[in-house]
Design an enzyme around this catalytic site. Structure first.
Site, short mmCIF file in Angstrom:
data_model
loop_
_atom_site.label_atom_id
_atom_site.label_comp_id
_atom_site.label_asym_id
_atom_site.label_seq_id
_atom_site.Cartn_x
_atom_site.Cartn_y
_atom_site.Cartn_z
N ARG A 93 29.09 -16.31 -26.50
CA ARG A 93 29.23 -15.47 -27.70
C ARG A 93 29.06 -16.39 -28.90
O ARG A 93 29.79 -17.38 -29.04
CB ARG A 93 30.59 -14.78 -27.73
N HIS A 105 23.89 -7.40 -28.50
CA HIS A 105 25.08 -7.37 -27.65
C HIS A 105 24.74 -6.62 -26.35
O HIS A 105 25.25 -5.52 -26.09
CB HIS A 105 26.23 -6.68 -28.41
N GLN A 147 27.38 -5.11 -23.85
CA GLN A 147 28.01 -3.90 -24.35
C GLN A 147 27.19 -2.67 -23.96
O GLN A 147 27.71 -1.65 -23.54
CB GLN A 147 28.14 -3.98 -25.88
N ASP A 166 30.21 1.67 -35.09
CA ASP A 166 30.79 0.33 -34.95
C ASP A 166 31.41 -0.04 -36.30
O ASP A 166 31.21 0.66 -37.31
CB ASP A 166 29.70 -0.67 -34.53
N CYS A 169 32.28 0.48 -29.31
CA CYS A 169 32.39 -0.74 -28.50
C CYS A 169 33.77 -1.38 -28.61
O CYS A 169 34.17 -2.12 -27.72
CB CYS A 169 31.31 -1.74 -28.90
N ARG A 191 32.93 -2.41 -19.08
CA ARG A 191 32.52 -3.79 -19.35
C ARG A 191 32.72 -4.65 -18.10
O ARG A 191 31.89 -5.49 -17.76
CB ARG A 191 33.32 -4.38 -20.53
N1 CP Z 1 33.27 -4.81 -27.49
C1 CP Z 1 33.53 -6.14 -27.44
O1 CP Z 1 32.63 -6.96 -27.21
O2 CP Z 1 34.85 -6.45 -27.62
P1 CP Z 1 35.44 -7.92 -27.83
O3 CP Z 1 34.98 -8.41 -29.17
O4 CP Z 1 36.94 -7.72 -27.76
O5 CP Z 1 34.94 -8.81 -26.72
N1 NVA Z 2 29.40 -5.54 -34.45
C1 NVA Z 2 30.66 -6.09 -33.99
C2 NVA Z 2 30.83 -5.88 -32.52
C3 NVA Z 2 32.12 -6.38 -31.95
C4 NVA Z 2 32.20 -6.22 -30.47
C5 NVA Z 2 30.71 -7.57 -34.36
O1 NVA Z 2 29.71 -8.25 -34.20
O2 NVA Z 2 31.78 -8.03 -34.80
#
Ligand code: CP
Ligand code: NVA
Length: 306
Positions: A105, A132, A135, A224, A264, A292
């Site tokens: 990430r 992502h 997701q 989101d 998400c 997930r």
């Molecule tokens: N939806 C998602 O990726 O959640 P987190 O940021 O908690 O991993």
């Molecule tokens: N768009 C959000 C998704 C979190 C899972 C972010 O990048 O923070």
């Protein structure tokens, strides 16, 4: 030696490969808790590296690798030599020497591309500024459970920021036949190159500026956060720009009578979604979050060729 398979965005999965991953995700859901559930990761280690916070992704990947019989190594990047300036190329080669797959990430999507080019092992995007894909595997599994397996022609309304998750919904439209309508405030549209790429692959993707119009007749309404991780300094400006863009009960009533709501998570009740929606009868967000875990197993199986 065959080149490693990566999953940096949903564009990396051809239509059949994505369908197979979704089928396997549903299969893993059924296997959960069975004493004879397969352990195809036995003898393998998977590094799960974070340069941003996470709850769902961190837990679901760690549990997925464990339940598949492998060894998960959850790593905060700041605790590694990356935090002291070791190059991504050298870091990639080092991880490649020890583990069998690398999940990351991160911020700039290009960091994943550099790792993928140098690690010699599968690299999975656990969220970047641009995409992502993990997701979307969970999201599509949730949609399929609701439609009896169908994705072709399912109408999905995205309301809000044209962000990383939106980008993979756009890629999903190219890989599934979903009809996607995105309503974004001016200046917050998805990247044109992502939309163009999906359309060149035959995706039905429509961009509108009226959130009500996007929701009208939709089978799925999703949204989101208004400010993603890394955009904290813009949060106030974004709150102003997104005023009036909340997915509330009025908007859900414009959708099809059987419509579901997805998010998400994490969510901000009263901003991008009203509590009456995320905590109401339309919401499938907890099933989506659970998926997930099952989806992660299917993704690892695919990229690691288990
Ligand atoms: N939806 C998602 O990726 O959640 P987190 O940021 O908690 O991993
Ligand atoms: N768009 C959000 C998704 C979190 C899972 C972010 O990048 O923070």
């Amino acid at each position: 030696m065959t080149a490693p398979r990566h999953l940096l965005s949903l564009f990396d999965l051809e239509r059949d490969a994505l369908a197979e991953v979704l089928d396997r995700g549903a299969w893993w859901r059924q296997q959960r808790g069975r004493p004879d559930a397969p352990r195809p990761c036995a003898g393998r280690s998977v590094a799960i590296v974070f340069e941003k916070p996470s709850t769902r992704t961190r837990l679901s990947f760690e549990v997925a690798v464990h339940e598949m019989g492998g060894h998960p190594l959850v790593v905060q990047a700041r605790d590694t030599q990356l935090g002291r300036g070791e190059t991504l190329e050298d870091t990639a080669r080092t991880f490649g020497a020890y583990v069998h797959a690398l999940v990351l990430r991160t911020h700039a999507h290009q960091r994943l591309e550099i790792l993928a080019a140098h690690a010699g092992i599968p690299v999975v995007n656990a969220l970047s500024d641009d995409f992502h894909p993990c997701q979307l595997v969970a999201d599509l599994m949730t949609v399929r459970a609701h439609t009896g397996g169908r994705l072709e022609g399912v109408r999905v309304a995205w309301v809000g920021d044209g962000n990383n998750v939106a980008h993979d919904w756009i890629a999903a439209a190219a890989r599934t036949g979903i009809e996607l309508v995105l309503a974004c405030p001016p200046g917050y549209e998805p990247a044109a190159h992502v939309v163009d790429r999906a359309r060149s692959l035959g995706a039905r993707v429509e961009l509108v500026t009226d959130p009500d119009a996007a929701c009208r007749g939709a089978d799925v309404v999703t949204t989101d956060v208004w400010a993603s991780m890394g955009q904290e300094a813009e949060a106030e400006a974004r709150r102003r720009a997104f005023e009036g863009w909340t997915v509330d009960a009025h908007r859900m009533r414009l959708a099809a009578p059987h419509a579901i709501f997805l998010h998400c998570l994490p969510a901000h009740r009263g901003e991008e979604v009203a509590a009456e929606v995320i905590d109401g009868p339309w919401s499938r967000v907890w099933e989506q979050a659970e998926n997930r875990l099952h989806g992660q197993k299917a993704i690892l199986e695919h990229v690691m060729r288990l």
